[in-house]
Design an enzyme around this catalytic site. Structure first.
Site, PDB file in Angstrom:
ATOM      1  N   LYS A 156       1.123  -1.193   0.133  1.00  0.00           N
ATOM      2  CA  LYS A 156      -0.300   0.035   0.399  1.00  0.00           C
ATOM      3  C   LYS A 156       0.792   0.953   0.256  1.00  0.00           C
ATOM      4  O   LYS A 156       0.466   2.100  -0.703  1.00  0.00           O
ATOM      5  CB  LYS A 156      -0.543  -0.046   1.757  1.00  0.00           C
ATOM      6  CG  LYS A 156      -2.423  -0.634   0.937  1.00  0.00           C
ATOM      7  CD  LYS A 156      -3.116   0.616   1.158  1.00  0.00           C
ATOM      8  CE  LYS A 156      -4.370   1.117   0.163  1.00  0.00           C
ATOM      9  NZ  LYS A 156      -5.970   0.162   0.867  1.00  0.00           N
ATOM     10  N   ARG A 157       1.941   1.400   1.059  1.00  0.00           N
ATOM     11  CA  ARG A 157       2.908   2.375   1.195  1.00  0.00           C
ATOM     12  C   ARG A 157       3.092   2.955  -0.789  1.00  0.00           C
ATOM     13  O   ARG A 157       3.246   3.771  -0.734  1.00  0.00           O
ATOM     14  CB  ARG A 157       4.331   1.886   1.163  1.00  0.00           C
ATOM     15  CG  ARG A 157       4.730   2.817   1.951  1.00  0.00           C
ATOM     16  CD  ARG A 157       6.059   2.487   3.499  1.00  0.00           C
ATOM     17  NE  ARG A 157       6.929   1.420   2.838  1.00  0.00           N
ATOM     18  CZ  ARG A 157       8.521   1.857   1.914  1.00  0.00           C
ATOM     19  NH1 ARG A 157       7.890   3.377   2.157  1.00  0.00           N
ATOM     20  NH2 ARG A 157       8.955   1.086   1.714  1.00  0.00           N
TER      21      ARG A 157
END
Ligand code: GLU
Length: 476
Positions: free
Chosen positions: A245-246
């Site tokens: 996600k980062r």
């Protein structure tokens, strides 16, 4: 034949790094060929698509410097939601020619067929129950429309990145073109759009590769010449894990807001899969000149943050001051809490900070001491360097600085040396307290240059405040 490529985002959020890369490759490929690069909004998911996301995507593309062309025959950027009639009419044509048929099987029946296929060790698929029933429009049961997948249908292609690709036509079942409520499914919309927009090359993410055989069958059924396809490898974390996600959900705008320049992002994104010998740094113009799909590798591309910081620092070091200043301005203004005009002192400071800044945000933080008088001393640095022992030398230095006939780097250096000799302290022992006093922390460019830049009045005020602080701390 002139090249026409497209970027076809679903406007359900901001432009992320993967989407930006797809857009960039399509743009660079078209510009390299002197062709056309167009956009299309795939907004059939009405619940999730928003005009705001469209704006975000456009803003991010423009910030990256990726310009797009008008689509011949369309007044503005086409939206799938505005072309439903065109898709319906295409479904009607396919029904009329017999390339498609109506199917009244229920969801449960289709699920049972798929289950049976699975149980027999085959790929779950629709078994063709309604294929030859000749169900007409008058049928009073709910129906969907399916493509009649024909033997000998072409489902393989020579991918411009992945090479020989596809699957055997026997593996593709009669898939749905229009749902029971009449809405066309995605594959139909994409094929009709790419045809109507004259797309010659579809460059898109690897995740769309399993759709291509069906789309090729649709091209044949409609009598359209298919475009060429190029599927770009996935993005992964360093080490090869699925993109977290980062990275995956980081928008282009948030990279901008963290203080990366468009030049940095353009290089960074292009190198996620594309390469030309060992070139790491290139301008937009060089990218256009050198870009080719043969330069795109077949294996997944790793997203490395350290690469990004390295590129960012390179551009901060080398951009002309005017450009650097215009990029840095919003960050400087945020630190200053008001407008920041360009002036020689600030430009000199920024020049000194180029070497120390990995982002514009970092640069602005380091310039804060110059931009505002509301600086706070870092408690740790103050404790370490503003000690009673240094109060006397600091006071003498302060008085010497106040008496200097001229506020210049050379004269400042002299005053320091006089104070150092009298008190037998090392330069660092006096320079660090002064630094903490004037910039608030223990890191800054050279102390003499920093003092010179800040000017006499502001420097003395801050040294006075530091001396006072030592006095108060000592009393506590
Ligand atoms: N709308 C799709 C997406 O955003 C693109 C599909 C395509 O390029 O064919 O991933």
């Amino acid at each position: 034949m002139s090249v026409v490529t497209r970027y076809a985002p679903s406007p359900t959020g901001a432009l992320h790094i993967g989407g930006a890369r797809t857009a960039l490759f399509n743009w660079a490929f078209a510009r390299h060929a002197g062709g056309t690069f167009v956009l299309r909004f795939e907004d059939t998911d009405r619940a999730r698509s928003t005009r705001e996301s469209e704006e975000d995507v456009l803003e991010a593309l423009s910030w990256l410097g990726l310009d797009y062309d008008p689509v011949p025959g369309f007044a503005e950027i086409p939206r799938q939601s505005e072309r439903l009639d065109r898709y319906r009419e295409t479904v009607e044509t396919l029904l009329r020619t017999g390339a498609a048929y109506r199917c009244t099987c229920t969801v449960e029946e289709v699920e049972a067929m798929r289950e049976a296929a699975r149980a027999a060790g085959r790929k779950p698929s629709y078994d063709g129950t309604c294929r030859d029933k000749g169900i007409g429009a008058e049928v009073d049961l709910p129906f969907c429309v399916r493509l009649r997948v024909i033997e000998g249908g072409l489902t393989r292609w020579e991918d411009l990145i992945a090479g020989n690709s596809g699957e055997d036509v026997s593996q593709v079942d009669d898939f749905v073109l229009a749902r029971t409520d009449g809405t066309p499914i995605y594959h139909l919309a994409v094929v009709v759009d790419d045809h109507d927009m004259g797309i010659t090359h579809v460059i898109r993410g690897r995740e769309h590769m399993t759709s291509t055989p069906r789309q090729l069958l649709l091209y044949q059924a409609l009598g359209f010449a298919p475009p060429q396809f190029a599927h770009v490898p996935l993005l992964v974390e360093p080490g090869g894990k699925k993109l977290s996600k980062r990275h995956a959900s980081v928008s282009v705008q948030s990279y901008r807001d963290r203080g990366f320049t468009p030049e940095t992002m353009l290089n960074f994104i292009a190198r996620l899969g594309w390469g030309h010998s060992d070139l790491e740094i290139f301008s937009k113009e060089e990218l256009v000149k050198l870009f080719s799909l043969t330069g795109v590798g077949r294996s997944p591309s790793q997203v490395h943050d350290d690469k990004l910081l390295w590129l960012s620092q390179h551009y901060i070091k080398t951009l002309p001051m005017g450009t650097l200043f215009s990029y840095a301005r919003p960050f400087l203004e945020a630190e200053a809490g008001g407008p920041v005009p360009a002036e020689p002192g600030l430009e000199r400071l920024l020049d000194l900070l180029r070497e120390r800044s990995k982002s514009l945000a970092e640069m602005a933080r380091l310039a804060r001491f110059y931009l505002t008088d509301a600086i706070e001393l870092e408690p740790k640095a103050a404790r370490k360097h503003l000690t009673p022992r240094i109060a006397q030398p600091l006071q003498e230095l302060r008085d010497a600085l106040a008496a200097l006939p001229k506020w210049s780097e050379e004269a400042l250096k002299q005053s320091f040396h006089v104070a150092l000799e009298r008190h037998a302290v090392k330069l660092a022992e006096l320079a660090q307290p002064v630094r903490v006093a004037i910039v608030g922390g223990a890191a800054s460019p050279g102390i003499f240059e920093t003092l010179e830049l800040l000017g006499r009045e502001r420097s003395l005020k801050r040294i006075d405040a530091a001396i006072e602080r030592i006095g108060t701390d000592a009393e506590d």
